[in-house]
Enzyme design. Structure first.
Site, short mmCIF file in Angstrom:
data_model
loop_
_atom_site.label_atom_id
_atom_site.label_comp_id
_atom_site.label_asym_id
_atom_site.label_seq_id
_atom_site.Cartn_x
_atom_site.Cartn_y
_atom_site.Cartn_z
N LYS A 166 63.21 40.84 -4.05
CA LYS A 166 63.47 41.06 -2.63
C LYS A 166 62.58 40.14 -1.81
O LYS A 166 61.54 39.74 -2.33
CB LYS A 166 63.24 42.52 -2.28
CG LYS A 166 61.75 42.88 -2.07
CD LYS A 166 61.60 44.16 -1.34
CE LYS A 166 60.25 44.24 -0.69
NZ LYS A 166 59.89 45.48 -0.08
N HIS A 196 63.46 47.61 -6.58
CA HIS A 196 62.70 48.41 -7.55
C HIS A 196 62.78 49.91 -7.29
O HIS A 196 62.51 50.70 -8.18
CB HIS A 196 61.26 47.91 -7.69
CG HIS A 196 60.39 48.20 -6.52
ND1 HIS A 196 60.26 47.35 -5.47
CD2 HIS A 196 59.63 49.26 -6.24
CE1 HIS A 196 59.44 47.87 -4.59
NE2 HIS A 196 59.04 49.04 -5.02
N LYS A 200 63.02 53.52 -10.04
CA LYS A 200 62.05 54.62 -10.08
C LYS A 200 62.69 55.83 -10.75
O LYS A 200 63.84 56.17 -10.46
CB LYS A 200 61.62 55.01 -8.65
CG LYS A 200 60.68 54.02 -8.00
CD LYS A 200 60.34 54.50 -6.60
CE LYS A 200 59.53 53.47 -5.85
NZ LYS A 200 58.11 53.46 -6.19
N HIS A 258 65.56 49.26 0.21
CA HIS A 258 65.19 50.49 -0.52
C HIS A 258 65.78 51.76 0.08
O HIS A 258 66.37 52.58 -0.63
CB HIS A 258 63.67 50.65 -0.55
CG HIS A 258 62.94 49.45 -1.05
ND1 HIS A 258 63.34 48.74 -2.15
CD2 HIS A 258 61.83 48.82 -0.60
CE1 HIS A 258 62.51 47.74 -2.37
NE2 HIS A 258 61.58 47.76 -1.43
N LYS A 358 53.90 51.69 8.50
CA LYS A 358 52.55 51.46 7.97
C LYS A 358 51.55 52.16 8.88
O LYS A 358 51.84 52.43 10.04
CB LYS A 358 52.26 49.96 7.95
CG LYS A 358 53.14 49.24 6.92
CD LYS A 358 52.54 47.92 6.52
CE LYS A 358 53.36 47.24 5.45
NZ LYS A 358 53.16 47.77 4.11
N1 LIG Z 1 53.67 41.51 -4.43
C1 LIG Z 1 54.43 42.55 -4.41
O1 LIG Z 1 53.98 43.69 -4.54
C2 LIG Z 1 55.92 42.39 -4.23
C3 LIG Z 1 56.70 43.55 -4.20
C4 LIG Z 1 58.08 43.42 -4.10
C5 LIG Z 1 58.63 42.17 -4.02
N2 LIG Z 1 57.85 41.05 -4.03
C6 LIG Z 1 58.51 39.74 -3.96
O2 LIG Z 1 58.17 38.99 -5.10
C7 LIG Z 1 58.05 37.62 -4.79
C8 LIG Z 1 56.66 37.15 -5.16
O3 LIG Z 1 55.72 37.85 -4.41
P1 LIG Z 1 54.16 37.72 -4.62
O4 LIG Z 1 53.52 38.78 -3.83
O5 LIG Z 1 53.83 37.64 -6.07
O6 LIG Z 1 53.90 36.32 -3.92
P2 LIG Z 1 52.63 35.40 -4.09
O7 LIG Z 1 51.44 36.20 -4.47
O8 LIG Z 1 52.55 34.54 -2.88
O9 LIG Z 1 52.99 34.51 -5.35
C9 LIG Z 1 53.93 33.47 -5.37
C10 LIG Z 1 53.44 32.41 -6.34
O10 LIG Z 1 54.36 31.32 -6.30
C11 LIG Z 1 53.65 30.13 -6.55
N3 LIG Z 1 54.21 29.06 -5.77
C12 LIG Z 1 54.20 28.92 -4.41
N4 LIG Z 1 54.79 27.78 -4.04
C13 LIG Z 1 55.17 27.15 -5.18
C14 LIG Z 1 55.82 25.93 -5.46
N5 LIG Z 1 56.18 25.10 -4.48
N6 LIG Z 1 56.07 25.64 -6.74
C15 LIG Z 1 55.69 26.45 -7.75
N7 LIG Z 1 55.08 27.63 -7.53
C16 LIG Z 1 54.81 27.97 -6.27
C17 LIG Z 1 52.22 30.36 -6.12
O11 LIG Z 1 51.31 29.96 -7.13
P3 LIG Z 1 50.60 28.52 -7.02
O12 LIG Z 1 49.84 28.53 -5.74
O13 LIG Z 1 49.77 28.44 -8.25
O14 LIG Z 1 51.72 27.54 -7.03
C18 LIG Z 1 52.09 31.86 -5.93
O15 LIG Z 1 51.09 32.41 -6.73
C19 LIG Z 1 58.35 37.52 -3.29
O16 LIG Z 1 59.68 37.24 -3.12
C20 LIG Z 1 58.07 38.91 -2.78
O17 LIG Z 1 58.84 39.19 -1.64
C21 LIG Z 1 56.50 41.15 -4.14
#
Ligand SMILES: NC(=O)c1ccc[n+]([C@@H]2O[C@H](COP(=O)([O-])OP(=O)(O)OC[C@H]3O[C@@H](n4cnc5c(N)ncnc54)[C@H](OP(=O)(O)O)[C@@H]3O)[C@@H](O)[C@H]2O)c1
Length: 510
Positions: A166, A196, A200, A258, A358
């Site tokens: 998402k 997700h 659940k 959700h 929030k």
């Molecule tokens: N975090 C959560 O709890 C959560 C929950 C539900 C959904 N999501 C979804 O899951 C996805 C990921 O979320 P996240 O929280 O894990 O994001 P994040 O922490 O920002 O991680 C994304 C990763 O992508 C890599 N990245 C960024 N630009 C890039 C590029 N040009 N080429 C290759 N890699 C690249 C980055 O690593 P580098 O800097 O090493 O490249 C970064 O660590 C999003 O769509 C978010 O909406 C997240």
């Protein structure tokens, strides 16, 4: 006709997972370390995935395979919920972990992935089966899928699937475009859009509760249900994710996906068979029955809120606009509430109130189904004030924390005289089953590997829920809100209470 896929077992009794590799884009990110790797490790620990399994991570940060393994070990140990960490299981699991450094915008990155994937396929005998998990910035999704196609990674010796995190689109138009772009490369049966919440246990249990029992379904309609309240409250703020959140807001982040899916689970018709097509047909049909608000209805049936600073329990909590990375004039909704009507024979006229926010007083997600009051009150309510406030039956489906179900009904108070007081009959997941429930990501990852998309959303479901939300977004874009309009630690803006009061209802305190 029976399903031809031997790995599918719609009721998930003897689910067998075939050999496969998962390529995770965004492997250096928050979701990978907090959810995906702990879930995959746990599946290995429980021997629910085969030995012939491998993970290939990608991000820009330079890491060797060994660095990636060490990093992931730390994350798994830290984020494994209610489960032990076993060195020997990790030892064998981590042998299947690989990493490719590369920028998603660089075609060379996909060449490197294709090369590594074919090595991994040989070394781990994954049979050419592969899942591409897009856990990176949503703005990259279409591009990544296109480049996977350019590199012919959408075809292989085995099956190919793609899991999309998402948010799926930023609005109706972008969601439609994303669907078209992805379907240009993968077939709909190969696309797994993750929500997700659907993975659940407690959300799946809504279907078991409704369709596994004979006594509730006859009451599950407009004749007996007065209204329904769905609450997803968080006590935390944006926790360092302010920059991401200010682009999304509560309506997009929670309701579009959700909570509308939860509402569909509560209200859909029974499927004739429990399988991906039938369950998703019913969910989609329900979402298409949700009344679309007209522009003049948006202020009446929806409320946007944003928290301001407050002192709570001795702590000074910042307002949203004071959070790190947030524009001091941000118009983002950190609270969203809406009244929906489902225009079908079962639910006509029953209001469904949904709220999420929030910095509310507590973290709780539940669904409260309020039944009509008894036609005649014979007994006095035993309340301190002595007032005769009616207390109709209430069924509460608790999604988190304290997962379970409660039914509120009136009981005679001890002593002389017929006075009645509300009491509660409780089912609690933890104490009834005494075993650990799989996390949503464990369930959903195994399902994707087994080729079962029942708990994933389909194009028509995503489209229908965006159609419901888009008029609200449009209406809000033209409204001037007096933000902040609720204090951190409170139950949201006054306008939300007024929205329910117009229908003669009040928000319950969960
Ligand atoms: N975090 C959560 O709890 C959560 C929950 C539900 C959904 N999501 C979804 O899951 C996805 C990921 O979320 P996240 O929280 O894990 O994001 P994040 O922490 O920002 O991680 C994304 C990763 O992508 C890599 N990245 C960024 N630009 C890039 C590029 N040009 N080429 C290759 N890699 C690249 C980055 O690593 P580098 O800097 O090493 O490249 C970064 O660590 C999003 O769509 C978010 O909406 C997240």
């Amino acid at each position: 006709m029976a399903d031809a896929n031997p790995f599918q077992d719609p009721l998930r009794f003897e689910r067998r997972v075939p050999p496969c590799a998962i390529v995770i884009f965004g492997a250096n990110g928050d979701l990978t370390k907090r959810k995906l790797l702990p879930a995959l490790y746990r599946l290995a620990y429980e021997r629910r995935i085969p030995q012939t399994f491998a993970i290939l991570g990608n991000s820009r940060t330079h890491l060797s395979d060994e660095d990636f393994r060490a990093k992931m070990k730390e994350s798994v140990q830290k984020f494994l919920e209610d489960a032990p960490f076993d060195e020997s299981v990790w030892e064998s699991f981590s042998k299947g972990l690989y990493y490719v450094t590369g920028d998603l915008q660089d075609p060379a990155c996909y060449e490197a992935i294709a090369k590594k994937l074919s090595e991994v396929e040989k070394d781990h005998q994954t049979g050419g089966n592969a899942i591409f998990y897009l856990s990176t910035q949503p703005s990259f999704y279409a591009d990544v899928v296109q480049r996977l196609g350019d590199q012919k990674l959408n075809h292989g010796a085995g099956w190919r699937r793609v899991i999309i995190e998402k948010p799926f689109g930023h609005d109706l138009e972008s969601a439609r475009k994303l669907n078209t772009d992805i379907q240009g490369v993968f077939r709909e049966t190969e696309i797994y859009r993750i929500d997700h919440y659907l993975g659940k246990e407690t959300v799946q249990n809504i279907l078991a509760f409704r369709f596994g029992n004979g006594i509730f379904e006859p009451l599950w309609n407009r004749r007996y249900v007065n209204h329904v309240q769905i609450t997803a409250a968080e006590s935390i703020g944006v926790e360092g994710r302010g920059a991401y959140y200010q682009e999304a807001g509560a309506l997009r982040d929670m309701i579009q996906n959700h909570l509308l899916q939860v509402m569909a689970t509560v209200t859909m018709e029974p499927p004739t068979v429990y399988d991906a097509d039938n369950v998703r047909d019913e969910r989609a049909k329900l979402l298409r029955s949700v009344r679309i608000m007209k522009p003049e209805e948006v202020p009446l049936y929806s409320v946007a809120g944003q928290y301001g600073p407050a002192k709570v329990g001795g702590d000074d909590l910042p307002g949203f606009r004071q959070e790190h990375g947030v524009d001091p004039e941000a118009r983002t909704d950190t609270y969203a509430a809406a009244t929906f009507f489902v225009d079908n024979w079962r639910w006509a006229g029953v209001p469904f109130y949904i709220r999420t926010g929030k910095r509310l007083p507590k973290r709780v997600t539940d669904i409260a189904i309020q039944f009509n009051a008894a036609p005649l009150s014979l007994f006095r309510q035993d309340t301190k004030s002595g007032l005769m406030t009616p207390r109709p039956n209430l069924l509460i489906l608790r999604i988190q924390p304290e997962e379970g179900i409660s039914l509120r009904f009136l009981s005679k108070s001890p002593g002389s005289g017929m006075r009645v007081r509300p009491v509660s009959m409780d089912f609690n997941y933890g104490s009834s089953f005494g075993e650990r429930s799989p996390t949503a990501y464990e369930t959903l990852l195994v399902d994707a590997m087994a080729g079962d998309a029942t708990l994933y959303t389909r194009q028509d479901m995503v489209d229908a829920s965006w159609q419901v939300v888009q008029p609200i977004l449009d209406g809000w874009a033209n409204q001037k809100f007096d933000f902040p309009n609720y204090a951190a630690g409170s139950w949201g803006p006054k306008a939300s209470d007024e929205m329910l009061a117009r229908q003669g209802h009040v928000w319950r305190v969960p």
